[in-house]
Scaffold this active site. Structure first.
Site, PDB file in Angstrom:
ATOM      1  N   SER A  52       2.466  -7.558  -6.034  1.00 33.98           N
ATOM      2  CA  SER A  52       3.635  -7.221  -4.969  1.00 33.98           C
ATOM      3  C   SER A  52       4.463  -8.654  -4.545  1.00 33.98           C
ATOM      4  O   SER A  52       5.119  -9.098  -5.503  1.00 33.98           O
ATOM      5  CB  SER A  52       2.847  -6.970  -3.669  1.00 33.98           C
ATOM      6  OG  SER A  52       3.703  -6.185  -2.760  1.00 33.98           O
TER       7      SER A  52
ATOM      8  N   HIS B 172       0.088   1.549  -4.787  1.00 30.70           N
ATOM      9  CA  HIS B 172       0.658   0.302  -4.737  1.00 30.70           C
ATOM     10  C   HIS B 172      -0.615  -0.795  -5.454  1.00 30.70           C
ATOM     11  O   HIS B 172      -0.221  -1.747  -5.966  1.00 30.70           O
ATOM     12  CB  HIS B 172       1.022  -0.086  -3.517  1.00 30.70           C
ATOM     13  CG  HIS B 172       1.637  -1.458  -3.484  1.00 30.70           C
ATOM     14  ND1 HIS B 172       2.825  -1.866  -4.182  1.00 30.70           N
ATOM     15  CD2 HIS B 172       1.408  -2.709  -2.652  1.00 30.70           C
ATOM     16  CE1 HIS B 172       3.223  -3.136  -3.890  1.00 30.70           C
ATOM     17  NE2 HIS B 172       2.232  -3.611  -2.964  1.00 30.70           N
TER      18      HIS B 172
END
Length: 276
Positions: free
Chosen positions: A102, A254
């Protein structure tokens, strides 16, 4: 094969106290960089796999996890990158592979831009990309006395389980331990002070023309159901990075280190030229 426990300690780098988990052996080094509002805990399911093949350094970034919530550090991606480069030196390595998740992906890309000779291979997991700097009004507002309360309220509107639900495709994986560990930073007052400084200092993500200058071989790994950083970002990154490949996982969100640790490990080995 017997898997050793990682050492847990604090190291001082550029006068910042950083929490670090590491295991040094005769194997190639790999640096793990977590994302926003996270910690080394992000990698808990792939570390036992990675340490069979690598020396491991996992660091909580300033402002996050167990590391110092400094009120003097400039929380820009470039400064984060320079700090991580110093960590590599601190452990005596000339260069390393990097696995970054991320927001950590932007830090890793900045490292590759600043010191490409220090980076062997990049493995970016659901990397952030193409985000602009905070709006000027938000930056100005961050200096107001009550702004910390505003941020605290904004983040606290939704509980930790809700936020986890946003990063998982498989909701059944969310348990009490995850809620507890990912909720720890939100209970620390220092986290909000550091977050405000991140709002002020974070420059925009690297521009396409900057990405096009990065020659480090890069593997992009994405969950096809990522609601935080959509896979379209990965598709754009693979176009802008000169030496990059994109792999996507079906039915994955994610936080792919939690949902697909074995697949992530396998792809890391392939990208770093290990024999399976």
């Amino acid at each position: 094969m017997c898997v050793n426990s990682l050492n847990q300690t604090y190291i001082k780098v550029d006068n910042i106290n950083l929490y670090c988990e590491y295991l040094l052996n005769d194997k190639p080094p790999i640096l793990l960089i977590h994302g926003f509002a996270s910690s080394t805990y992000t990698f808990r399911r792939i570390i036992p796999l990675l340490q069979k093949k690598f020396s491991i350094i996992a660091v909580d970034l300033p402002g996050f996890g167990k590391s110092e919530k400094s009120t003097s550090f400039v929380y820009s991606f470039e400064n984060y990158a320079k700090l991580m480069i110093e960590c590599i030196h601190k452990f005596g390595f000339a260069n390393t592979h990097i696995v970054a998740h991320s927001m950590g992906g932007q830090i890793a890309l900045n490292m590759a831009r600043i010191a490409p000779d220090k980076i062997n291979k990049l493995i970016l997991l659901s990397s952030s990309g193409y985000l602009k700097r905070s709006k000027k009004l938000l930056i100005i507002s961050s200096y107001l006395p009550f702004f910390e309360k505003v941020i605290h309220y904004y983040i606290g509107r939704k509980d930790v389980k809700y936020h986890l639900g946003n990063v998982f495709f498989n909701q059944s994986l969310i348990n009490d331990e995850l809620v507890r560990e990912f909720g720890r930073p939100l209970a620390e007052k220092g986290f909000y002070k550091a977050l405000i400084r991140l709002i002020r200092h974070r420059e925009g993500d690297l521009l396409p023309k900057q990405l096009q200058d990065i020659q480090v071989p890069t593997l992009l790994i994405w969950g096809e159901e990522d609601r935080v950083v959509p896979v379209e970002v990965g598709k754009q990154l693979v176009q802008d990075l000169p030496d990059a490949k994109l792999i996507t996982y079906e039915k994955t969100g994610h936080l792919i280190t939690e949902e697909r640790p074995e697949l992530v490990f396998k792809n890391i080995l392939m990208h770093t030229n290990y024999q399976l």
